[in-house]
Design an enzyme around this catalytic site. Sequence first.
Site, PDB file in Angstrom:
ATOM      1  N   ASN A   1       0.875  -1.169   0.000  1.00  0.00           N
ATOM      2  CA  ASN A   1       0.000   0.000   0.000  1.00  0.00           C
ATOM      3  C   ASN A   1       0.912   1.219   0.000  1.00  0.00           C
ATOM      4  OD1 ASN A   1      -1.817   2.018   0.460  1.00  0.00           O
ATOM      5  ND2 ASN A   1      -2.733   1.110   2.290  1.00  0.00           N
TER       6      ASN A   1
ATOM      7  N   ARG B   1      -2.421  -2.188  -3.470  1.00  0.00           N
ATOM      8  CA  ARG B   1      -3.654  -1.464  -3.194  1.00  0.00           C
ATOM      9  C   ARG B   1      -3.642  -0.233  -4.081  1.00  0.00           C
ATOM     10  NH1 ARG B   1      -5.844   2.299   1.662  1.00  0.00           N
ATOM     11  NH2 ARG B   1      -7.868   2.484   0.714  1.00  0.00           N
TER      12      ARG B   1
ATOM     13  N   HIS C   1     -13.139   2.383  -0.388  1.00  0.00           N
ATOM     14  CA  HIS C   1     -13.129   1.305   0.614  1.00  0.00           C
ATOM     15  C   HIS C   1     -13.724   0.007   0.050  1.00  0.00           C
ATOM     16  CE1 HIS C   1     -13.493   4.402   4.168  1.00  0.00           C
ATOM     17  NE2 HIS C   1     -12.229   4.051   4.005  1.00  0.00           N
TER      18      HIS C   1
ATOM     19  N   ARG D   1     -13.142  15.132   7.530  1.00  0.00           N
ATOM     20  CA  ARG D   1     -13.871  15.479   6.303  1.00  0.00           C
ATOM     21  C   ARG D   1     -15.328  15.811   6.628  1.00  0.00           C
ATOM     22  NH1 ARG D   1     -12.051  10.188   3.696  1.00  0.00           N
ATOM     23  NH2 ARG D   1      -9.846  10.542   3.325  1.00  0.00           N
TER      24      ARG D   1
ATOM     25  N   GLU E   1      -8.074  -5.717   4.701  1.00  0.00           N
ATOM     26  CA  GLU E   1      -7.905  -5.379   3.285  1.00  0.00           C
ATOM     27  C   GLU E   1      -6.687  -6.072   2.679  1.00  0.00           C
ATOM     28  OE1 GLU E   1      -9.347  -0.942   2.633  1.00  0.00           O
ATOM     29  OE2 GLU E   1      -8.704  -1.290   4.687  1.00  0.00           O
TER      30      GLU E   1
END
Length: 397
Positions: A7, A91, A180, A241, A385
Site C-alpha cells: 500500500n 492497493r 473502501h 472530512r 484489506e
Amino acid sequence: MNILVINCGSSSLKYQLIDIEDETVIAKGNVERIGIEDSSIKHTVSGQDEIIIQKNIKDHKQAVHEMLNMLTDERYGVIKSLEEISAVGHRTVHGGERFSGAVKIDEKVLETMKECSELAPLHNPPNIIGIEVCKQLMPEVPMVGIFDTAFHQTIPEKAYLYGIPYETYQKYKIRKYGFHGTSHKYVAQKAAEMVGMPLESLKIITCHLGNGSSITAIKDGKSIDTSMGFTPLEGVLMGTRSGDLDPAVITFLMKKENLTVQQIDNLLNKKSGVLGISGVSSDFRDLEIKAKDGNKRAKLAIDIFVYRVKKYIGAYTAAMDGVDIVVFTGGIGENSPTIRKDICNGMNYLGINIDMDKNQKAIGQKAVISSQSSKVKLIVMPTNEELMIALETKRVV
Ligand code: ADP
C-alpha cells in the site's frame, strides 16, 4: 505461495508478506516519512517484536529497496530470496470506470491509472510510483492492482449520477465512484459466511467506520450504492472530512472568506468532520473521553456522526427494499460499543435490535451483536484489506 501486499502512499509504504495457503501474515511493516526528515522502517516478523530502523529514505525507490532488504535480511528476514515472492498485490485507489475487479498490471493498466490521477491526485500518483519501482526491482514477479473503486462499479446509473448537467459526466466523468471497496467486499463475504448463507441471497449494509468512513448497500453480493462519491469527501462526516453538505455552502464560504480553491479544499478535507465540530480531536477515542467529561462539542460531534450513520442505514434499507445484515467494521465499527449502540438505538421498527451484553464484549473481534429476536443480524467484522488483496492477487495470477 507467498504474496506481497503493498500500500504505497505519498510518504509511506506499508507492506505485508502473506502465506496465501493458510492466510497468515509472515512479516509486515511500514516505511514511514519517505522523503521527509526522520524516516524509518518498522518491520515485524510474526510472533516477534517490532524492529525500528531509523534511516534516511529519500524516495520510493529506496523505500521498496529497503522493504525487500528487510524481507531477505539474514537477521530480520523471512525469505531467502525474492524468488520466494510469487506475486505482488498493490492497493490501488482510483480505477475510474475501467476496472470492476482486480487486474494484472501491464503498461495499459498503468496508462489508465495515470489518466485517473486527476480524479485521485493524492492517491494514484504514489500508487503508480510504487508499482513502477516494484516492476524495476522485481521484473519477473507478476503485479496485480486491486482498486478501491472496483467493487462499486455495479452501482446503477440512477445511484451514481449527480443532479448536474449530464454533459459534466460525459466530459469529465463526474459521478459517484465510491471507495473502501476492498473492505466492504471482504466484510460482506465474511458476514455471509458467518450466518451460513450465500452472499448472493442477502441484503447487507456494511458500515466501514474509521478515520475515513463509508457505508455501502450490498444486494445479492453487489454494491448498489455507497456513501462516498466522486471523492472520499461525500457521505457521513468523518475524522476531518465534512461529508454531505449543501454545495451552496462552498461558494458562500469562498465568497465570504475570500478563499482559494485550495483553501476550501483544505477546509473541507482537513479541518471539518468531528474535528471541526468538536474543536478537540479527529479521534473518536479522545472524543468519547471528552464527551464523558462533559465537553458539549465533543458530544455534539459524536451525536452528528451517529445520526448520519443511522440515516444512511435507513436510506439503504429503503434502497434495497429491506435489510438482512448490518456489518460494523473499521477502527470505530470494530472497537466502539458505545457508538454501535447509539447507532442502533431506536431502530426496532426496522427489525434492528442490539444485544447490549454481546455488543459490550465485541471489541476488535468478529461477533454477532444482535439479540435473538432481532430480525436483522448485527455483526462486528474486523476488516482485513491486505488479506483480501492477497486473495484477489492469487485469483488473478
Ligand atoms: P483509517 O480510516 O485511517 O484506516 P481506522 O479504521 O484505523 O482508520 O480507524 C481509526 C479510528 O478508529 C481512530 O481515529 C479512532 O477514532 C477510532 N478508534 C479506534 N479504536 C477505538 C476505540 N476503542 N473506541 C473508539 N474509537 C476508536
